[in-house]
Scaffold this active site. Structure first.
Site, PDB file in Angstrom:
ATOM      1  N   LYS A 182      60.940 -39.808  16.455  1.00 42.52           N
ATOM      2  CA  LYS A 182      60.950 -41.040  17.255  1.00 42.52           C
ATOM      3  C   LYS A 182      62.058 -41.972  16.765  1.00 42.52           C
ATOM      4  O   LYS A 182      62.243 -42.130  15.549  1.00 42.52           O
ATOM      5  CB  LYS A 182      59.582 -41.716  17.135  1.00 42.52           C
ATOM      6  CG  LYS A 182      59.377 -42.942  18.023  1.00 42.52           C
ATOM      7  CD  LYS A 182      57.939 -43.429  17.892  1.00 42.52           C
ATOM      8  CE  LYS A 182      57.646 -44.660  18.721  1.00 42.52           C
ATOM      9  NZ  LYS A 182      56.221 -45.074  18.626  1.00 42.52           N
TER      10      LYS A 182
ATOM     11  N   SER B  30      53.758 -45.741  22.594  1.00 41.64           N
ATOM     12  CA  SER B  30      55.190 -45.951  22.687  1.00 41.64           C
ATOM     13  C   SER B  30      55.982 -44.680  22.371  1.00 41.64           C
ATOM     14  O   SER B  30      57.165 -44.588  22.663  1.00 41.64           O
ATOM     15  CB  SER B  30      55.596 -47.082  21.730  1.00 41.64           C
ATOM     16  OG  SER B  30      55.286 -46.748  20.385  1.00 41.64           O
TER      17      SER B  30
ATOM     18  N   SER C  16      49.834 -45.525  19.740  1.00 38.36           N
ATOM     19  CA  SER C  16      51.042 -44.843  20.218  1.00 38.36           C
ATOM     20  C   SER C  16      51.156 -43.392  19.778  1.00 38.36           C
ATOM     21  O   SER C  16      51.989 -42.653  20.292  1.00 38.36           O
ATOM     22  CB  SER C  16      52.281 -45.608  19.754  1.00 38.36           C
ATOM     23  OG  SER C  16      52.274 -46.908  20.305  1.00 38.36           O
TER      24      SER C  16
END
Length: 601
Positions: A77, A151, A175
């Site tokens: 990420k 997210s 998330s």
């Protein structure tokens, strides 16, 4: 193997070790899959293919047996530093070039992993939807009209679509769990501090954790074992030993919300899927015990109505002041509110949170883990764009309270609904119980017989667990180390196994000591002049037994305890000189009954 097929970490590493596939071939195949998938919104930056293949070729075959992630392609990420890539947090104006790997990435590389790219996210990791990024909206791997979840959108899609078998997300408010459900994969949210956050762009520094996406629980647990461990570079790091995966316990107690407390926002298919999941747990042998979910909902409201929004504001306050238009308008609206919070409001919320943590502790006194829907429903991208804040908030119904209460979580696929929307459940337990969640979650996931991610690949049979070494020593516990109690995690962290629940001979008295957390002291008295006290017998390896006993603080001591059936076992006793101020609670016949009454008093 066709490019349409997914593989697990276990299958890839086994093929590399057997020599039927080389790490370079696996990496090349990953890049081919990324081209075939043809979604430019999954990755923000992708490593040059030749460079990644060259690194894979440099892995020495002689190291194959010692590297747990030998040649495994991994996506990261883009709010986690990885050398060779800019870190953007999905905001080009914020972008910087790190000078070193984050600790988590460094440990993955040391285990033989090949980092191939940085994935898209809701900007500054603010959102559960995956649509708040200037780099586009990744296509949901299962149903293209659904949001990918956020997210950690790109990381979840990369695993769900079979591009990589492992990715890193982050999880402050869900998330690492919501996008796992929406892409039919496993999302592991470890105990806070278990994986170092050094090299992570914070969302809320006190609550952040790096999370794991994988196709199976075993794969996720393996990745966690590689990254877990204390780190001097992270002031929030904690030494949380990760126990090994164990067999499904014989008397697993799972908490389910009281009748009428669950919220599905009118989604009857999700409600039915949750009910079916509970039936599956019962069939596997778990006992379902009702608990009050309301204090957990109250905790969840604190996250965005309380001072933790100020932590998000701290990360981007300079950018808000100098270039507010560089920030996604929804992210800007949510975060700007953090500037208005006062110190008094912050302390007020902290006091309330501490009270709610005590309530949660009492909840876990009688159950091993909660089992909740990962999210109450699913939304399309069009629905979320039309109502961005409210629908995002709904997706966090069962996730927002978890880090505030210092719980660990494991999101596991549960079923595929008739309308093609994936449904998942999340197991939650006190910090330090990560191995327990993996041990039971893997059995549940295997029992669903769901295919992995978006591909039609069947799950392989569960890998057999390593046999125990045979040097197990039993130990009797009567108080805070009982299953579900405050210190039970210490036994589980040492891979302790519950053998049985039984009672002492009627030769003991029990006292409530003035300690934090509350503990009892058990004293042996003249034969027949005491009571039979309820206890549990756990077994530990010889090494773990020594470690456990060595850490026992005064006034507790280990002595020989006589059981009701005449057997003797080593266990907890108390030094009599400290009992002057202690309350005699022998009449309760056990710590659990006393704590139950104390909780309602």
């Amino acid at each position: 193997m066709g490019a349409e097929q997914s593989e697990t970490i276990a299958a890839i590493v086994a093929a590399h070790r057997a020599g039927t596939l080389t790490p370079a071939q696996t990496v090349a195949r990953t890049y081919q899959r990324i081209r075939d998938h043809n979604d430019p919104a999954v990755f923000i930056s992708l490593r040059d293919e030749k460079d990644a293949i060259a690194e894979a070729e440099r892995l020495a075959p002689k190291d194959a047996a010692s590297l747990p992630l030998y040649g495994v392609p991994v996506a990261v990420k883009d709010n986690i530093d990885a050398l060779g890539f800019p870190t953007t947090a999905a905001c080009p104006a914020f972008s910087y070039t790190p000078t070193r790997d984050s600790t988590a990435v460094e440990r993955l590389r040391a285990a033989g992993a090949i980092i191939i790219g940085k994935t898209n996210l809701d900007q500054f990791a603010t959102g559960l939807v995956g649509v708040r990024s200037p780099y586009g909206i990744p296509r949901n791997a299962i149903r293209e009209d659904l949001v990918p979840g956020g997210s950690s959108s790109g990381s979840a899609v990369a695993v769900g679509a079979g591009l990589v078998p492992l990715s890193l997300g982050t999880d402050t408010a869900g998330s690492g769990r919501v996008p796992a459900m929406l892409n039919n994969i496993v999302g592991l949210k470890p105990s806070l501090g278990m994986i170092s956050t050094a090299g992570l762009v914070p969302a809320c520094r006190t609550l952040d954790c790096i999370s794991v996406f994988a196709l199976t629980v075993d794969d996720a647990a393996l990745a966690l074992s590689v990254m877990a461990g204390p780190d001097q570079a992270d002031p929030f790091s904690r030494d949380r030993p990760l126990g090994p995966i164990t067999p499904f316990p014989a008397n697993l107690r799972l908490g389910v919300p009281r009748n009428g407390q669950l919220i599905f926002f009118g989604d009857k298919k999700a409600e039915a899927a949750y009910s079916d999941a509970l039936k599956r747990w019962t069939a596997l042998g778990a006992e379902l015990i009702e608990f009050d979910l309301e204090p957990f909902y109250e905790t969840a409201r604190l996250l965005y109505e309380g001072p933790w929004v100020a932590e998000r504001y701290l990360v981007i306050k300079n950018l808000l002041a100098s270039a507010p238009d560089a920030i996604h308008p929804v992210t800007r609206e949510i975060t700007a509110a953090g500037a208005r919070l006062t110190a008094a409001e912050t302390f007020s919320a902290l006091y309330r949170l501490q009270g709610l943590r005590k309530v949660a502790e009492c909840t876990f006194a009688h159950i091993d883990a909660l089992v909740l829907p990962t999210a109450p429903t699913a939304y399309t991208t069009a629905q979320v764009l039309a109502n961005p804040i409210e629908l995002n908030s709904r997706l966090g119904t069962y996730t927002n309270f978890v880090n505030l209460l210092d719980l660990c979580g494991l999101a596991v696929p549960a079923s595929m609904r008739a309308d093609g929307i994936p449904f998942g459940i999340t197991l939650l337990a006190p910090a330090g119980c990560d191995a327990l969640l993996a041990s039971v979650g893997r059995v549940f996931h295997a029992d669903t017989k769901l295919s992995l991610g978006a591909k039609r690949m069947a799950q392989a049979p569960l890998a057999p667990l390593p046999a125990s070494s045979g040097d197990e020593i039993p130990i009797a516990v009567v108080g805070a180390h009982l299953s579900g109690m405050a210190l039970n995690g210490e036994l589980k962290a040492l891979n302790g196994k519950l053998v049985e629940a039984t009672k002492t001979a009627p030769d003991y008295k029990l006292y409530a000591l003035k300690t934090t957390p509350p503990k009892p002291g058990m004293l042996r008295v003249e034969a027949g002049k005491g009571a039979a006290i309820e206890l549990e017998i756990w077994s530990l390896s010889a090494a773990a037994f020594g470690k456990f006993v060595n850490a026992i603080p005064a006034p507790m001591a280990i002595g020989t305890i006589r059981l009701a059936d005449g057997r003797s076992v080593k266990g907890f006793l108390v030094e009599p000189e400290v009992l002057g101020e202690a309350r005699d609670i022998t009449a309760y016949s056990g710590w659990r009954a006393y704590m139950k009454e104390a909780a309602t008093a």
